[in-house]
Each structure stands twice: as structure tokens, then as C-alpha cells.
Write an enzyme that holds these catalytic residues in place. Structure first.
Site, short mmCIF file in Angstrom:
data_model
loop_
_atom_site.label_atom_id
_atom_site.label_comp_id
_atom_site.label_asym_id
_atom_site.label_seq_id
_atom_site.Cartn_x
_atom_site.Cartn_y
_atom_site.Cartn_z
N SER A 142 87.21 41.94 23.87
CA SER A 142 88.07 40.70 24.21
C SER A 142 88.20 39.90 23.02
O SER A 142 87.20 40.04 22.21
CB SER A 142 87.24 40.09 25.43
OG SER A 142 87.87 38.87 25.67
N TYR A 155 79.42 36.81 29.22
CA TYR A 155 80.81 37.65 28.98
C TYR A 155 81.11 37.81 27.39
O TYR A 155 81.29 38.75 26.56
CB TYR A 155 81.86 37.07 29.44
CG TYR A 155 83.19 37.75 29.55
CD1 TYR A 155 83.47 38.87 30.33
CD2 TYR A 155 84.09 37.43 28.68
CE1 TYR A 155 84.71 39.49 30.13
CE2 TYR A 155 85.53 38.07 28.21
CZ TYR A 155 85.65 39.13 29.19
OH TYR A 155 86.83 39.81 29.08
N1 LIG Z 1 92.57 40.23 31.75
C1 LIG Z 1 92.23 39.86 30.82
O1 LIG Z 1 93.00 38.74 30.10
C2 LIG Z 1 91.49 40.47 29.93
C3 LIG Z 1 91.21 40.12 28.48
C4 LIG Z 1 90.36 40.48 27.72
C5 LIG Z 1 89.60 41.49 27.90
N2 LIG Z 1 89.59 41.96 29.30
C6 LIG Z 1 88.67 42.96 29.73
O2 LIG Z 1 89.67 44.29 30.19
C7 LIG Z 1 88.99 45.07 31.30
C8 LIG Z 1 89.44 44.87 32.28
O3 LIG Z 1 89.79 43.91 33.14
P1 LIG Z 1 91.01 43.37 33.80
O4 LIG Z 1 91.55 42.24 33.58
O5 LIG Z 1 91.99 44.65 34.27
O6 LIG Z 1 90.38 42.97 35.21
P2 LIG Z 1 90.35 43.51 36.78
O7 LIG Z 1 91.72 43.70 37.33
O8 LIG Z 1 89.54 42.55 37.69
O9 LIG Z 1 89.80 45.03 36.75
C9 LIG Z 1 88.25 45.07 36.49
C10 LIG Z 1 87.92 46.53 36.82
O10 LIG Z 1 86.71 46.91 36.66
C11 LIG Z 1 85.99 47.29 37.84
N3 LIG Z 1 84.66 46.86 37.95
C12 LIG Z 1 84.26 45.61 38.01
N4 LIG Z 1 83.01 45.77 38.02
C13 LIG Z 1 82.37 47.01 38.25
C14 LIG Z 1 81.30 47.82 38.44
N5 LIG Z 1 80.02 46.78 38.50
N6 LIG Z 1 81.02 48.73 38.45
C15 LIG Z 1 82.25 49.45 38.29
N7 LIG Z 1 83.56 49.09 38.14
C16 LIG Z 1 83.66 47.76 38.19
C17 LIG Z 1 86.89 46.70 39.18
O11 LIG Z 1 87.02 47.35 40.05
P3 LIG Z 1 85.75 46.88 41.41
O12 LIG Z 1 85.68 45.70 41.49
O13 LIG Z 1 86.44 47.64 42.50
O14 LIG Z 1 84.75 47.54 40.96
C18 LIG Z 1 88.27 46.77 38.50
O15 LIG Z 1 88.88 48.26 38.56
C19 LIG Z 1 87.48 44.14 31.30
O16 LIG Z 1 86.53 44.75 30.49
C20 LIG Z 1 87.63 42.95 30.81
O17 LIG Z 1 86.84 42.20 30.33
C21 LIG Z 1 90.46 41.47 30.05
#
Ligand SMILES: NC(=O)c1ccc[n+]([C@@H]2O[C@H](COP(=O)([O-])OP(=O)(O)OC[C@H]3O[C@@H](n4cnc5c(N)ncnc54)[C@H](OP(=O)(O)O)[C@@H]3O)[C@@H](O)[C@H]2O)c1
Length: 260
Positions: A142, A155
Site C-alpha cells: 500500500s 497496517y
Molecule cells: N482499497 C484500497 O484503497 C487499498 C489501498 C492499498 C492497499 N490495499 C490492499 O489491497 C488488499 C485488498 O483490499 P481491498 O481494498 O480489496 O479490501 P476488501 O474488499 O475488504 O477485500 C479484502 C479481502 O481480504 C479478505 N480477508 C480479510 N481478512 C482475512 C483473513 N483473516 N483471512 C482470509 N482472508 C481475509 C476478505 O475476505 P473475508 O473478510 O471474507 O475474509 C476480502 O476478500 C489488502 O491487502 C489491502 O490492504 C487496498
């Protein structure tokens, strides 16, 4: 197709960025294996991919548990025979509080899902990749690893740790035919994690979610957030032979937020 005959394990793939990566990789010919905790989201995504002619399967796993990570890798091998590509994407933001208020057990959970799970899954798949002298591991970090935003210490620490892990793994793996890289997304405003974080920040700052988002996006050179597809396209580049000489890097896909 860029990923024909490849098997890709993508964590956190029931929704958001992981789901977009799974969909795009399947379109490019990969057999994709999905995992997260929520069965309904995984089942729906696998159904969409197979309906579009792709190959996909899933198991549920809580990646804060080491045993679940081991079962996951066994399940992928059972279904598709091997792991050519591992994308460590699963995670949650954790509490939005300053360090002095951050509960230790929540700190440990955030580190466990982002950093420890990425380490453990890599540890589990590297031996087979080394044996074949081929493979790709991509960590989703990130811009929080590189910028200074308050109220997200675990985080940011986990995401910065991932970049250290990326470089060490690249040092160990590059001469064994395995490439390791990371992506640093900016705000992907469509995802659950991003929306929840925006709402929490807005409440704490005493502004509307729209104002909070507008203020943050105006700090980016492009003045807009990124889409999950834009992150998936960068992931496709880093997981395919298009990036055959790219190792140990962190690629910012952030619309112009950080410059190192
Ligand atoms: N969105 C942003 O702005 C952004 C920016 C920078 C980086 N990121 C990174 O991108 C990645 C995806 O994020 P996203 O924005 O797509 O969020 P999201 O829509 O909330 O998706 C997160 C995914 O991770 C899974 N997850 C969470 N905790 C888990 C656990 N303990 N075990 C297994 N699976 C787990 C969730 O499924 P369940 O809850 O069903 O387990 C979900 O499928 C993350 O690493 C996040 O830090 C996101």
C-alpha cells in the site's frame, strides 16, 4: 493470453482487488484458486468466472491462522496440481486509532493477516517453485508503507514489512527462476475496506464521507482514486512474462501519490 496453463493462488479474492485479480487472471488463461473467510463471496466469484469460461475453485481460510494457510496450499495442489503464481492480497485495515490507544491483540491480527500470512504462504510454495525453476510471487502492499498517515500503525507497519520481505525474497529467489514483487495501490475507493476506512475517518474528522474522500483524492496528481481493475492490470503485468526482468520492486499504482 498472458497466463495460459498457469495456476494462480490469490488470497482475499471474494471481493475487491483480489476478486478483480482473479477475474482478470482467469480471462488470461490461468486456473485461479480463491480464498477468504466469507464463503458466499467466494462461491459467487467462482461462479462468475466459470460462467465466463474460466477455471476457478475456492476454499475458505482465515489467514491469521497458520494451519489454515497450510490447508489452503494443500487444497490448491489437490485441485490444480501446483502453484505457479501466488498473490498475497488478503487483509483488513484494523482499528483507526493512535498508537497509544491501539489494542495489542488487534495489532497482532493486522500483522498476522498481511505480513505473517504472506511470509507463510511464500514459505509453503517456494520449494515447488524452486524445483521447477519458475514462479512468481506478488505481494499487495500500500502507499501506507511509504507515506505518513496517522491512525493506522499496524497496517502501515505490516505493509512496510511486506516491502522488506519482497526485497529479501527477491534476493533469495531471483537466481532460482522465481520473481517476487509488490504493488502499492493508492485509494481503491470501490472496495469494502476503503469505504469503511473513509466512513470512520470522516466521523473522526467531523466531516461527511464525501468531503473526506474529496480532500484525500485532491492530494493525488490525477485527482481520482484507482479502480480494482487498474490494480489487477498492474498485477497481470507483474505476474506475467511481460515483466520478466522486474524483481524486488514495489510498483506504485496510486494516481501520483508517492514517488519512491
Ligand atoms: N482499497 C484500497 O484503497 C487499498 C489501498 C492499498 C492497499 N490495499 C490492499 O489491497 C488488499 C485488498 O483490499 P481491498 O481494498 O480489496 O479490501 P476488501 O474488499 O475488504 O477485500 C479484502 C479481502 O481480504 C479478505 N480477508 C480479510 N481478512 C482475512 C483473513 N483473516 N483471512 C482470509 N482472508 C481475509 C476478505 O475476505 P473475508 O473478510 O471474507 O475474509 C476480502 O476478500 C489488502 O491487502 C489491502 O490492504 C487496498
Amino acid at each position: 493470453m498472458l497466463l495460459e496453463n498457469k495456476v494462480a493462488l490469490i488470497t482475499g479474492s471474494g471481493r475487491g482487488i483480489g476478486r478483480a485479480i482473479a477475474q482478470l487472471f482467469a480471462k488470461e488463461g490461468a486456473s485461479v484458486f480463491l480464498t477468504a473467510r466469507t464463503e458466499a463471496e467466494l462461491a459467487a466469484t467462482v461462479k462468475e468466472i466459470t460462467a465466463a469460461g474460466g477455471k476457478a475453485a475456492f476454499v475458505t481460510a482465515d489467514l491469521t491462522r497458520a494451519g489454515d494457510a497450510e490447508k489452503l496450499v494443500t487444497a490448491v495442489r489437490g485441485k490444480f496440481g501446483r502453484v505457479d503464481i501466488l498473490v498475497n492480497n488478503a487483509g483488513h485495515y484494523g482499528p483507526v486509532v493512535p498508537v497509544e490507544d491501539y489494542p495489542l491483540e488487534e495489532f497482532d491480527k493486522v500483522i498476522a493477516v498481511h505480513l505473517r500470512a504472506a511470509f507463510l504462504l511464500s514459505k509453503l510454495v517456494l520449494p515447488e517453485m524452486y524445483a521447477r525453476k519458475s514462479g512468481v510471487i506478488l505481494h499487495i502492499s500500500s502507499i501506507s508503507a511509504k507515506n505518513a498517515y496517522g491512525w493506522g500503525s499496524a497496517y502501515a507497519a505490516a505493509k512496510a514489512g511486506i516491502l522488506g520481505l519482497t526485497r529479501v525474497m527477491a534476493a533469495e529467489a531471483s537466481r532460482q527462476g522465481v520473481r517476487v514483487n509488490a504493488i502499492c495501490p493508492g485509494p481503491v475507493t470501490e472496495t469494502v475496506m476503503s469505504k469503511e476506512l473513509g466512513n470512520t475517518l470522516a466521523k473522526k474528522l467531523g466531516v461527511s464521507p464525501e468531503e473526506q474522500l474529496k480532500g484525500f483524492l485532491s492530494s493525488l496528481l490525477q485527482g481520482r482514486g484507482q479502480t480494482a481493475l487498474e490494480i489487477a492490470q498492474a498485477a497481470l503485468f507483474l505476474c506475467s512474462d511481460l515483466s520478466s526482468a522486474v524483481v524486488g520492486q514495489s510498483l506504485n499504482v496510486d494516481g501520483g501519490a508517492v514517488f519512491f
